[in-house]
Design an enzyme around this catalytic site. Sequence first.
Site, short mmCIF file in Angstrom:
data_model
loop_
_atom_site.label_atom_id
_atom_site.label_comp_id
_atom_site.label_asym_id
_atom_site.label_seq_id
_atom_site.Cartn_x
_atom_site.Cartn_y
_atom_site.Cartn_z
N GLU A 175 53.57 73.03 -29.10
CA GLU A 175 53.94 71.62 -29.31
C GLU A 175 55.10 71.19 -28.41
OE1 GLU A 175 54.50 71.42 -33.62
OE2 GLU A 175 52.39 70.93 -33.87
N GLU A 379 45.50 74.16 -34.23
CA GLU A 379 46.14 74.01 -35.54
C GLU A 379 45.50 72.82 -36.23
OE1 GLU A 379 50.38 73.80 -36.12
OE2 GLU A 379 50.72 75.22 -34.48
C1 BG6 Z 1 53.03 72.59 -36.56
C2 BG6 Z 1 53.77 73.83 -36.13
O1 BG6 Z 1 53.79 71.47 -36.21
O2 BG6 Z 1 52.80 72.38 -37.92
C3 BG6 Z 1 53.67 74.99 -37.13
O3 BG6 Z 1 53.31 74.27 -34.88
C4 BG6 Z 1 53.82 74.43 -38.53
O4 BG6 Z 1 54.64 75.94 -36.80
C5 BG6 Z 1 52.67 73.49 -38.79
O5 BG6 Z 1 53.92 75.39 -39.52
C6 BG6 Z 1 52.62 72.94 -40.21
O6 BG6 Z 1 53.81 72.35 -40.53
P1 BG6 Z 1 54.66 72.71 -41.83
O7 BG6 Z 1 55.89 71.93 -41.69
O8 BG6 Z 1 53.82 72.30 -42.97
O9 BG6 Z 1 54.87 74.18 -41.77
#
Ligand code: BG6
Length: 481
Positions: A175, A379
């Site tokens: 990111e 993701e």
């Molecule tokens: C992304 C990141 O922004 O979102 C991850 O790359 C992160 O590291 C994921 O865990 C989910 O976000 P969160 O805040 O729910 O852990």
Amino acid sequence: MDFPKDFFWGGATAANQVEGAWNEDGKGDSVCDHMTGGAVDKHRYFTNKIQSDAYYPSHEGIDFYHRYKEDIALFAEMGFRMFRISINWTRIFPNGDDENPNQKGLDFYKSVFEECRKYDIEPLVTISHYELPYNLMEKYDGWTNRKCIDFYIRYCNTLFTEYKNLVKYWLTFNEINCLTMSVGDILSGGFKCEDGPAQVMGLPDTKEQLRKRYQALHHQFIASAKAVKLGHEINSEFRIGCMIAGGCVYPYNCNPDDVLLAQKDMRMNYFCGDVQVRGEYPYFTKRMFDEFGISIAIEEGDIEILKNGKVDFYSLSYYMSTCRTVDEKALKTTGNVIMGVKNPYLKASDWGWQIDPKGLRYLLNELYGRYQIPIMVVENGLGAIDKVEVDGSIHDSYRIDYLRGHIKQMKEAINDGVDLIGFTPWGCIDLVSISTGEMKKRYGFIYVDKDNAGNGTLNRSRKDSFYWYKKVIASNGQNLT
Ligand code: BG6
């Protein structure tokens, strides 16, 4: 059309959120190891000194460091073809500026990759995922300092050489566009800061702060481009990608001012991709910097470096969409990095993230239309509270619904003509949340017995979504029931 037959179905994690063993076998501390759980004001606190009475979730994570064989066997049972993992920079170079790597760190990842290969799982490796060595923050003010480029390239050179026969797919920075926002000041930029709540301190948007962010980002662009070139020299088979937090932004209504605002925000989606895919800053950069009132140092030769380090594929995270409007009274909504205005047509997760599978199709089309290179969704997923039944089962139909919706829209995007090559949903095994430090915000197909305070056996168990995803993979995305 269906998903291509060699489509990479899999899952994704990051070292700081799973490994634990934060100071074992020669590992140094990373910036993330200085982030507490989200106990105070719902924010994670950043502390320069590790305090004995505070709780730091990354110190134990979910103990992947000691349990990776069991975890990879479970991924293999689901039929994973790809496992996205990141490397803890401080396991390899404990201080970031060390001359020589830490052998035990190298051995650990070699063993992880060999374990993946045993099951024909292709590793997808993020080189830097919020794991900057703390020493680089303290001594150099993180990525504001150009010296970080050399430290990063030394680290890449070590990884590429060491794992050239085990890893083919790499991502240079997780990111990377987070560095354009205040949330990236600590975790992405590694800017020196006082102790305080990490989500809000993301230092104010002063001119100087904006300049620092874009200067640091320029250094990461150069580092990424150099890494791409170096990687291809070490092994011409390597495929090296960028990774962008995918924000899908709609105008709240057809007021042309809303449309222009939304377009401006979408351009922030493209800013980093344009540099990393096309090898040059986009056409709107000058006006953007002028409006910020900043200029950054671009050294002689930098333009060439960017041109010679274009990525092979584009990857993104995608969780939600938002709207933009000039109406200041409109209701606001937020994710971990994405902020905007509420969309009345969408439902939201327990943490208020707006769920929008069609936004993924829209975004994939926009990105492919712009770049025309293969894309991976690395993701995606639903952070939710799971209930363990008396018999140990976990009925997470809400997670299945979320993923089903997004997979359907990926299929639509493929039918639209998008060259989508992989899908690695986030937190395929429950892990520590990056924004809140919680464990109860769970994304996994695999449940990990651990709570927000760090209590639990760490035992793993299969949720309903585990069996569902297994069927999805076995049918190559045909069977989504
Ligand atoms: C992304 C990141 O922004 O979102 C991850 O790359 C992160 O590291 C994921 O865990 C989910 O976000 P969160 O805040 O729910 O852990």
